[in-house]
Design a protein around this motif. Structure first.
Motif, mmCIF file in Angstrom:
data_model
loop_
_atom_site.group_PDB
_atom_site.id
_atom_site.type_symbol
_atom_site.label_atom_id
_atom_site.label_comp_id
_atom_site.label_asym_id
_atom_site.label_seq_id
_atom_site.Cartn_x
_atom_site.Cartn_y
_atom_site.Cartn_z
ATOM 1 N N LEU A 345 0.847 -1.187 0.000
ATOM 2 C CA LEU A 345 0.000 0.000 0.000
ATOM 3 C C LEU A 345 0.887 1.242 0.000
ATOM 4 O O LEU A 345 1.680 1.454 0.917
ATOM 5 N N GLY A 346 0.737 2.056 -1.037
ATOM 6 C CA GLY A 346 1.608 3.208 -1.187
ATOM 7 C C GLY A 346 2.903 2.854 -1.889
ATOM 8 O O GLY A 346 3.995 3.261 -1.463
ATOM 9 N N ALA A 347 2.806 2.102 -2.976
ATOM 10 C CA ALA A 347 3.991 1.633 -3.694
ATOM 11 C C ALA A 347 4.506 2.709 -4.638
ATOM 12 O O ALA A 347 3.736 3.528 -5.148
ATOM 13 N N PRO A 348 5.824 2.750 -4.903
ATOM 14 C CA PRO A 348 6.356 3.674 -5.909
ATOM 15 C C PRO A 348 6.004 3.198 -7.312
ATOM 16 O O PRO A 348 5.675 2.025 -7.530
ATOM 17 N N LEU A 349 6.094 4.095 -8.275
ATOM 18 C CA LEU A 349 5.661 3.770 -9.630
ATOM 19 C C LEU A 349 6.508 2.668 -10.254
ATOM 20 O O LEU A 349 5.977 1.823 -10.982
ATOM 21 N N HIS A 350 7.814 2.649 -9.964
ATOM 22 C CA HIS A 350 8.658 1.636 -10.597
ATOM 23 C C HIS A 350 8.343 0.230 -10.107
ATOM 24 O O HIS A 350 8.714 -0.747 -10.756
ATOM 25 N N ARG A 351 7.663 0.107 -8.941
ATOM 26 C CA ARG A 351 7.214 -1.204 -8.491
ATOM 27 C C ARG A 351 5.900 -1.610 -9.135
ATOM 28 O O ARG A 351 5.565 -2.795 -9.200
ATOM 29 N N GLY A 384 -0.853 2.448 -5.780
ATOM 30 C CA GLY A 384 -0.194 3.739 -5.846
ATOM 31 C C GLY A 384 -1.143 4.836 -5.411
ATOM 32 O O GLY A 384 -2.182 5.059 -6.047
ATOM 33 N N LEU A 385 -0.829 5.533 -4.335
ATOM 34 C CA LEU A 385 -1.696 6.571 -3.775
ATOM 35 C C LEU A 385 -1.357 7.919 -4.400
ATOM 36 O O LEU A 385 -0.179 8.276 -4.532
ATOM 37 N N ARG A 386 -2.387 8.651 -4.776
ATOM 38 C CA ARG A 386 -2.186 9.936 -5.438
ATOM 39 C C ARG A 386 -1.915 11.040 -4.422
ATOM 40 O O ARG A 386 -2.537 11.092 -3.359
ATOM 41 N N ARG A 387 -0.999 11.905 -4.774
ATOM 42 C CA ARG A 387 -0.681 13.036 -3.912
ATOM 43 C C ARG A 387 -1.877 13.976 -3.844
ATOM 44 O O ARG A 387 -2.457 14.349 -4.850
ATOM 45 N N GLY A 388 -2.259 14.347 -2.623
ATOM 46 C CA GLY A 388 -3.391 15.232 -2.430
ATOM 47 C C GLY A 388 -4.729 14.526 -2.377
ATOM 48 O O GLY A 388 -5.768 15.187 -2.371
ATOM 49 N N ALA A 389 -4.730 13.185 -2.317
ATOM 50 C CA ALA A 389 -5.991 12.436 -2.245
ATOM 51 C C ALA A 389 -6.640 12.655 -0.876
ATOM 52 O O ALA A 389 -5.978 13.039 0.092
ATOM 53 N N PRO A 390 -7.963 12.416 -0.763
ATOM 54 C CA PRO A 390 -8.642 12.589 0.528
ATOM 55 C C PRO A 390 -8.060 11.665 1.597
ATOM 56 O O PRO A 390 -7.425 10.643 1.284
ATOM 57 N N PRO A 391 -8.272 11.980 2.872
ATOM 58 C CA PRO A 391 -7.689 11.160 3.951
ATOM 59 C C PRO A 391 -8.179 9.714 3.945
ATOM 60 O O PRO A 391 -7.468 8.831 4.455
ATOM 61 N N LEU A 479 2.136 9.484 -5.661
ATOM 62 C CA LEU A 479 2.256 9.716 -7.096
ATOM 63 C C LEU A 479 1.479 10.976 -7.462
ATOM 64 O O LEU A 479 0.425 11.257 -6.890
ATOM 65 N N ASP A 480 1.986 11.702 -8.436
ATOM 66 C CA ASP A 480 1.333 12.927 -8.898
ATOM 67 C C ASP A 480 1.266 12.857 -10.422
ATOM 68 O O ASP A 480 2.288 12.968 -11.096
ATOM 69 N N TRP A 481 0.068 12.606 -10.931
ATOM 70 C CA TRP A 481 -0.081 12.457 -12.373
ATOM 71 C C TRP A 481 -1.126 13.442 -12.896
ATOM 72 O O TRP A 481 -1.974 13.932 -12.141
ATOM 73 N N ALA A 482 -1.056 13.721 -14.197
ATOM 74 C CA ALA A 482 -2.014 14.624 -14.833
ATOM 75 C C ALA A 482 -3.309 13.890 -15.096
ATOM 76 O O ALA A 482 -3.308 12.703 -15.414
ATOM 77 N N GLY A 483 -4.428 14.605 -14.944
ATOM 78 C CA GLY A 483 -5.715 13.976 -15.206
ATOM 79 C C GLY A 483 -6.766 14.524 -14.290
ATOM 80 O O GLY A 483 -6.546 15.475 -13.541
ATOM 81 N N PRO A 484 -7.972 13.928 -14.300
ATOM 82 C CA PRO A 484 -9.073 14.417 -13.462
ATOM 83 C C PRO A 484 -8.709 14.357 -11.992
ATOM 84 O O PRO A 484 -8.066 13.420 -11.535
ATOM 85 N N GLY A 485 -9.144 15.359 -11.267
ATOM 86 C CA GLY A 485 -8.979 15.349 -9.821
ATOM 87 C C GLY A 485 -7.749 16.092 -9.357
ATOM 88 O O GLY A 485 -7.376 16.025 -8.209
ATOM 89 N N GLY A 486 -7.059 16.793 -10.183
ATOM 90 C CA GLY A 486 -5.937 17.585 -9.705
ATOM 91 C C GLY A 486 -4.663 17.266 -10.407
ATOM 92 O O GLY A 486 -3.870 17.911 -10.611
ATOM 93 N N GLY A 487 -4.171 16.233 -10.691
ATOM 94 C CA GLY A 487 -3.063 15.941 -11.582
ATOM 95 C C GLY A 487 -1.808 16.726 -11.349
ATOM 96 O O GLY A 487 -1.726 17.629 -10.577
ATOM 97 N N ALA A 488 -0.791 16.426 -12.130
ATOM 98 C CA ALA A 488 0.524 17.017 -11.939
ATOM 99 C C ALA A 488 0.441 18.517 -12.070
ATOM 100 O O ALA A 488 0.418 19.072 -13.148
ATOM 101 N N SER A 489 0.341 19.176 -10.962
ATOM 102 C CA SER A 489 0.182 20.621 -10.947
ATOM 103 C C SER A 489 1.541 21.276 -11.014
ATOM 104 O O SER A 489 2.577 20.632 -10.974
#
Length: 499
Positions: A345-351, A384-391, A479-489
């Motif tokens: 839970l909370g794995a890096p992208l390369h994993r 992979g948990l998104r940066r800025g996701a709800p608690p 992880l911080d990716w572009a897309g719906p919900g906030g994405g790579a800002s």
């Protein structure tokens, strides 16, 4: 028993009794009552001269003072309202295991002194000192290493590490008892015992603090911990007195000594299992979440209507979730037991992925707050948990990952919530070719979880679980990716000091 028979002889007596009862004034209620916890200690009545009269209930004065004094010394203030309902049951088992450990420790201390040369004319002070320094040095290194490797998991697996600490403690005592029998291997045995005891000190202290958080119900964790220390000191004192009687009886009787040690160790482990079985922790760690989800999926659902909890999610699906009273006794006390997948839970992208195409596929099959990659042939699932996701994102993501694990198990019953949709998904997952990621199953599970997930979270709260705080031990990677919900800002994340 009242005699209601009538005769002319007792007619007059009945008349005077009735008149006396009618003429007796009703007893006025007391002006005030004193209560010690839930029990009445005294009450106050008015005095004809305008003062107050303190009335003590019959039988209360003889033993209540001693009881209150003992409670103030050994129990948290406000007991039993200030602690969890399982407090007394757990503490009784804990006192028994502490007594057994103290007695065994006294026997092991005698063996350690023999191993370092006490009573041996050929032993030297330098040799005994070197053995003691070796024990302490290995213990220090072990303590730091263990805290580094497992410190973050002691809160999340408090029961498991509590039992592991006691097993290691018993193993260390056995090594110390064996040391005098093998003089050449004695220093190595004592060093191993010291390393095990250092792990016991870290794991035992940390898990006891975690359990004190559960037991404290009035933000009185310090009081609970202090009174637990007082109880342990009292039990250890009683154990030392018994050891003074026991040691002379066992002197020169090795077979009897090992018989007593075996009895004490068996009682010690049994008392520890009983203490852990008495706990009813309402916080969700991975084993308890796995059992709650399994019970919900295999226990049927209630739809809409007046039955609590209220419908949640699309379609008014309501999921019946087993509560802490049902799940805690079934929680495995061995880490990793009854798991089909290793969950990161909370794995890096390369994993999670190895190519851009896989990353885009994971985004398509995931949610706005997290992505899931399942590799059944490897027995692994990563989130992979998104940066800025709800608690609550770690709880929702972990529950969905455990849902995929549940689909790898036995067939879901016909009455399972959304069973008509989950059973075909279960069959598709079992037909997944080895070495591949079942992206279609992951995508369909994400779609179904949008309906089933909120209903499951409502069911957890209604069953008495704490959903605002969990012990799921997510890793620190985000992880911080572009897309719906906030994405790579454009906001740059702060660099981690550990990288």
């Amino acid at each position: 028993m009242v005699n209601h028979s009538y005769s002319p002889a007792n007619c007059g007596s009945w008349k005077w009794v009735n008149i006396a009862l009618e003429d007796r004034p009703p007893t006025p209620p007391p002006l005030c009552r004193e209560l010690w916890g839930p029990r009445e200690a005294a009450h106050y009545e008015g005095d004809p001269r305008g003062g107050l009269q303190r009335r003590v209930p019959p039988g209360a004065c003889s033993h209540s003072c001693l009881r209150r004094a003992a409670a103030r010394v050994l129990l948290p203030q406000g007991y039993p309202e200030s602690v969890s309902p399982d407090y007394l049951h757990y503490q009784c088992w804990d006192a028994l295991q502490a007594l057994c450990s103290t007695l065994t420790g006294a026997l092991a201390t005698r063996a350690v002194l023999q191993a370092v040369g006490v009573g041996d004319s050929a032993a030297t002070v330098t040799g005994a000192t070197l053995t003691w320094v070796l024990r302490d040095g290995i213990g220090m290194v072990t303590r730091i290493t263990f805290a580094w490797l497992q410190g973050s998991r002691l809160d999340c697996e408090a029961k498991q590490w509590r039992l592991a600490a006691d097993v290691l403690n018993d193993a260390a005592l056995v090594l110390e008892l064996l040391a005098p029998a093998w003089p050449r291997a004695g220093p190595a045995l004592l060093a191993l015992a010291a390393a095990a005891k250092c792990i016991v000190g870290v794991a035992g202290g940390a898990t006891r603090a975690a359990l004190a958080v559960h037991q404290a119900r009035r933000d009185n964790m310090a009081d609970v911990a202090a009174k637990d220390s007082s109880q342990e000191t009292l039990v250890n004192g009683a154990g030392l007195l018994l050891a003074l009687l026991l040691l002379p009886l066992l002197e020169g009787r090795p077979w009897l000594t090992w018989g007593v040690v075996t009895l004490l160790l068996g009682t010690h482990l049994g008392a520890n299992v009983g203490a852990l079985a008495a706990l009813r922790l309402p916080t969700l760690n991975r084993p308890r979440l796995r059992l709650a989800l399994g019970g919900a999926l295999r226990g049927g659902a209630r739809g809409g209507g007046a039955a609590p909890p209220p419908p949640a999610g699309e379609g008014g699906v309501v999921v019946t979730v087993p509560g802490p009273e049902d799940v805690n006794p079934r929680e495995p006390l061995l880490p990793g037991f009854s798991t089909r997948l290793s969950l990161h839970l909370g794995a890096p992208l390369h994993r999670l992925v190895s190519s851009e195409a896989e990353f885009k596929k994971a985004l398509e099959c995931g949610t706005e707050d997290y992505i899931i990659v399942l590799r059944p042939s490897q027995g692994w699932v990563g989130v992979g948990l998104r940066r800025g996701a709800p608690p609550d994102a770690p709880l929702r993501a972990c529950a969905q990952a455990l849902l995929l694990e549940e689909l790898l198990g036995p067939d879901l019953p016909p009455g399972a919530p959304m069973g008509a949709a989950l059973r075909p998904l279960q069959h598709r997952l079992r037909r997944c070719p080895p070495g591949t990621v079942p992206w279609g199953v992951v995508a369909e599970s994400s779609r179904l979880w949008r309906t089933l997930g909120p209903a499951f979270l409502h069911g957890l709260a209604a069953a008495g679980w704490e959903t605002q705080r969990h012990l799921l031990a997510p890793d620190e990677w985000q992880l911080d990716w572009a897309g719906p919900g906030g994405g790579a800002s454009g906001e740059k994340p702060r660099p981690s000091p550990h990288l």
